[in-house]
Scaffold this active site. Structure first.
Site, PDB file in Angstrom:
ATOM      1  N   GLY A  25       3.012   5.547   2.870  1.00  0.00           N
ATOM      2  CA  GLY A  25       3.858   6.699   3.203  1.00  0.00           C
ATOM      3  C   GLY A  25       3.012   7.960   3.311  1.00  0.00           C
ATOM      4  O   GLY A  25       2.162   8.204   2.457  1.00  0.00           O
ATOM      5  N   ARG A  69      -9.652  16.685   6.302  1.00  0.00           N
ATOM      6  CA  ARG A  69     -10.559  17.793   6.663  1.00  0.00           C
ATOM      7  C   ARG A  69     -11.723  17.888   5.679  1.00  0.00           C
ATOM      8  O   ARG A  69     -12.895  18.059   6.068  1.00  0.00           O
ATOM      9  CB  ARG A  69      -9.749  19.097   6.675  1.00  0.00           C
ATOM     10  N   VAL A 117     -12.917  15.531   3.712  1.00  0.00           N
ATOM     11  CA  VAL A 117     -13.799  14.359   3.844  1.00  0.00           C
ATOM     12  C   VAL A 117     -14.747  14.583   5.023  1.00  0.00           C
ATOM     13  O   VAL A 117     -15.975  14.453   4.892  1.00  0.00           O
ATOM     14  CB  VAL A 117     -12.974  13.063   4.070  1.00  0.00           C
ATOM     15  N   VAL A 118     -14.171  14.935   6.163  1.00  0.00           N
ATOM     16  CA  VAL A 118     -14.976  15.064   7.387  1.00  0.00           C
ATOM     17  C   VAL A 118     -16.022  16.169   7.226  1.00  0.00           C
ATOM     18  O   VAL A 118     -17.211  15.970   7.499  1.00  0.00           O
ATOM     19  CB  VAL A 118     -14.054  15.338   8.610  1.00  0.00           C
ATOM     20  N   ARG A 119     -15.586  17.315   6.736  1.00  0.00           N
ATOM     21  CA  ARG A 119     -16.519  18.455   6.692  1.00  0.00           C
ATOM     22  C   ARG A 119     -17.582  18.279   5.611  1.00  0.00           C
ATOM     23  O   ARG A 119     -18.740  18.644   5.823  1.00  0.00           O
ATOM     24  CB  ARG A 119     -15.750  19.763   6.538  1.00  0.00           C
ATOM     25  N   ARG A 167       2.218   0.872   7.010  1.00  0.00           N
ATOM     26  CA  ARG A 167       2.248  -0.031   5.852  1.00  0.00           C
ATOM     27  C   ARG A 167       1.867  -1.390   6.424  1.00  0.00           C
ATOM     28  O   ARG A 167       2.695  -2.029   7.075  1.00  0.00           O
ATOM     29  CB  ARG A 167       3.642  -0.076   5.230  1.00  0.00           C
ATOM     30  N   ASP A 174      -0.484   3.604  -4.402  1.00  0.00           N
ATOM     31  CA  ASP A 174      -0.972   2.419  -5.123  1.00  0.00           C
ATOM     32  C   ASP A 174      -1.201   1.206  -4.215  1.00  0.00           C
ATOM     33  O   ASP A 174      -2.184   0.478  -4.383  1.00  0.00           O
ATOM     34  CB  ASP A 174      -0.078   2.068  -6.322  1.00  0.00           C
ATOM     35  N   THR A 213       0.399  10.663  -2.138  1.00  0.00           N
ATOM     36  CA  THR A 213       1.794  10.172  -2.175  1.00  0.00           C
ATOM     37  C   THR A 213       2.666  11.249  -2.800  1.00  0.00           C
ATOM     38  O   THR A 213       2.243  11.928  -3.745  1.00  0.00           O
ATOM     39  CB  THR A 213       1.931   8.861  -2.971  1.00  0.00           C
ATOM     40  N   ASP A 240       5.181  10.652  -4.533  1.00  0.00           N
ATOM     41  CA  ASP A 240       5.866  10.090  -5.704  1.00  0.00           C
ATOM     42  C   ASP A 240       5.281  10.518  -7.068  1.00  0.00           C
ATOM     43  O   ASP A 240       5.969  10.447  -8.075  1.00  0.00           O
ATOM     44  CB  ASP A 240       5.867   8.559  -5.638  1.00  0.00           C
ATOM     45  N   ASP A 293       3.302   8.845  -8.839  1.00  0.00           N
ATOM     46  CA  ASP A 293       3.554   7.655  -9.661  1.00  0.00           C
ATOM     47  C   ASP A 293       2.271   6.965 -10.131  1.00  0.00           C
ATOM     48  O   ASP A 293       2.325   5.824 -10.590  1.00  0.00           O
ATOM     49  CB  ASP A 293       4.422   6.658  -8.878  1.00  0.00           C
ATOM     50  N   ARG A 348      10.537   6.303  -5.457  1.00  0.00           N
ATOM     51  CA  ARG A 348      10.454   4.866  -5.733  1.00  0.00           C
ATOM     52  C   ARG A 348      10.846   4.589  -7.184  1.00  0.00           C
ATOM     53  O   ARG A 348      11.926   4.981  -7.580  1.00  0.00           O
ATOM     54  CB  ARG A 348       9.031   4.371  -5.456  1.00  0.00           C
ATOM     55  N   GLU A 408      22.216  20.298 -13.804  1.00  0.00           N
ATOM     56  CA  GLU A 408      23.023  19.971 -14.995  1.00  0.00           C
ATOM     57  C   GLU A 408      22.612  18.617 -15.560  1.00  0.00           C
ATOM     58  O   GLU A 408      22.557  18.419 -16.766  1.00  0.00           O
ATOM     59  CB  GLU A 408      24.511  19.944 -14.638  1.00  0.00           C
ATOM     60  N   GLU A 445      15.981   7.983  -6.638  1.00  0.00           N
ATOM     61  CA  GLU A 445      16.422   6.815  -5.857  1.00  0.00           C
ATOM     62  C   GLU A 445      16.222   5.497  -6.614  1.00  0.00           C
ATOM     63  O   GLU A 445      16.928   4.520  -6.361  1.00  0.00           O
ATOM     64  CB  GLU A 445      15.682   6.757  -4.514  1.00  0.00           C
ATOM     65  N   ARG A 478       9.114  14.218   2.782  1.00  0.00           N
ATOM     66  CA  ARG A 478       7.756  13.760   3.129  1.00  0.00           C
ATOM     67  C   ARG A 478       7.044  14.697   4.102  1.00  0.00           C
ATOM     68  O   ARG A 478       5.851  14.540   4.357  1.00  0.00           O
ATOM     69  CB  ARG A 478       7.844  12.355   3.727  1.00  0.00           C
TER      70      ARG A 478
HETATM   71  O1  F6P Z   1       6.109   6.270  -1.466  1.00  0.00           O
HETATM   72  C1  F6P Z   1       6.629   7.344  -0.768  1.00  0.00           C
HETATM   73  C2  F6P Z   1       8.052   7.098  -0.370  1.00  0.00           C
HETATM   74  O2  F6P Z   1       8.536   8.249   0.315  1.00  0.00           O
HETATM   75  C3  F6P Z   1       9.008   6.730  -1.500  1.00  0.00           C
HETATM   76  O3  F6P Z   1       9.396   7.839  -2.267  1.00  0.00           O
HETATM   77  C4  F6P Z   1      10.126   6.076  -0.760  1.00  0.00           C
HETATM   78  O4  F6P Z   1      10.841   5.179  -1.581  1.00  0.00           O
HETATM   79  C5  F6P Z   1       9.394   5.333   0.333  1.00  0.00           C
HETATM   80  O5  F6P Z   1       8.145   5.994   0.490  1.00  0.00           O
HETATM   81  C6  F6P Z   1      10.104   5.304   1.653  1.00  0.00           C
HETATM   82  O6  F6P Z   1       9.310   4.556   2.530  1.00  0.00           O
HETATM   83  P1  F6P Z   1       9.546   4.478   4.094  1.00  0.00           P
HETATM   84  O7  F6P Z   1       9.174   5.806   4.687  1.00  0.00           O
HETATM   85  O8  F6P Z   1       8.620   3.386   4.534  1.00  0.00           O
HETATM   86  O9  F6P Z   1      10.980   4.177   4.297  1.00  0.00           O
END
Ligand code: F6P
Length: 319
Positions: free
Chosen positions: A11, A21, A23-25, A72, A103, A125, A127, A129, A171, A187, A222, A252
């Protein structure tokens, strides 16, 4: 090391361009040639590479998404796919690779390292995570996007006297929900690390209404479940009119925050430094204000822990 490759995978996240940028520079400053791989591991398998120069990364530090595009890759999960990728790396003379992703992308980097290509992972990412690092690139921007959404929804929530559930990404990790919820004065914050206590959520809503609160914001990660279903249950149990908003991929995109740009710049440059020191099989992280590196295997084996204090604080402050 003469030739370095760079790819983004999984993602996308705001700040990936700033990392590319850097990395390249940094590589070019050190006399290296840089090849950009398009569409992550899929592009690597299919030989979609092009040489990058200083201008290839001009005017991108502020842009969301990734100029290298991403995917992916299912094929890279197979041994045959990985062998094809290895062959492409050899044909193009790539001696070290920087992988920017989450990951799943790091697991790919681990495989390439095992196949003898020094590979460094940079955490990109939304997330947040990954347990080994305080922050991943894109998390801060996504969190701010959610906070902005909470503020807007709070206006209409108060006008109508409704409960509004906002479902956010992450995720299995509740960081986006927790920190955006804390910053947005939600809340209730419902995250996978704690789980859903529906009675507690309803009790809090009713208590708030009884003391004259007009708005009610519930931030739902989610990983716990869907906002629409939860909205139905809450409405039925409390009698309070409830609406659900799924923020989705808006989280995103967008221009990365200064925090993400700085993080990405530091981490991208660090990845190149590590390759130039002859290192591989590492991932870059940040702790406090300092970047550091850690073995990929170790990084992936660590379990992400909830910041209990932040969760408790959000609960106390939302009475
Ligand atoms: O890992 C990033 C993420 O945005 C998650 O938060 C979400 O569950 C997933 O990717 C959504 O993936 P896709 O864009 O492939 O639907």
């Amino acid at each position: 090391m003469n030739t370095i490759g760079v790819l983004t995978s999984g993602g996308d996240s705001p700040g990936m361009n700033a990392a590319i940028r850097a990395v390249v520079r940094n590589a070019i400053s050190n006399g290296c040639k840089v090849l950009g791989v398009k569409r992550g591991y899929d592009g690597l398998i299919n030989g979609q590479l092009e040489e990058m120069n200083l201008s290839s990364v001009a005017d991108i530090i502020h842009r969301g998404g990734t100029i290298l595009r991403t995917a992916r890759s299912e094929e890279f999960r197979t041994e045959e796919g990985r062998m094809r990728a290895l062959n492409v790396l050899k044909v193009f003379g790539i001696e070290g690779l920087v992988v920017i992703g989450g990951d799943g992308s790091f697991r790919g980097a681990q495989k390439l390292s095992e196949l003898g290509i020094p590979t460094i992972g940079v955490p990109g990412t939304i997330d947040n995570d990954l347990a080994y690092t305080d922050y991943t690139i894109g998390f801060d921007t996504a969190m701010n996007t959610v906070v902005d959404a909470i503020s807007k929804i709070r206006d209409t929530s108060a006008s109508h006297g409704r409960a509004n559930i906002i479902e956010v990404m992450g995720r299995h990790c509740g960081d986006i929900a927790l920190y955006a919820g804390l910053a947005g004065g939600a809340e209730s914050i419902i995250i996978p690390e704690v789980g859903l206590d529906i009675d507690q959520v309803c009790k809090k809503l009713i208590k708030g209404k009884n003391r004259g609160k007009l708005h009610s914001i519930i931030v739902l990660a989610e990983g716990v479940g869907g906002a629409i279903e939860l909205g139905g249950v809450i409405e039925e149990k409390t009698g309070i009119e409830t609406r659900a908003t799924i923020l989705g991929h808006i989280q995103r995109g967008g221009s990365p925050t200064a925090f993400d740009r700085i993080l990405a710049s530091k981490m991208g440059a660090k990845a190149v430094d590590l390759l130039l020191e002859g290192k591989g099989s590492l991932v870059v992280g940040v702790q406090g204000n300092k970047t550091f590196s850690i073995d990929i295997d170790e990084a992936l084996s660590l379990e992400k822990k909830l910041e209990e204090d932040a969760y408790q604080l959000a609960d106390i402050l939302s009475i």
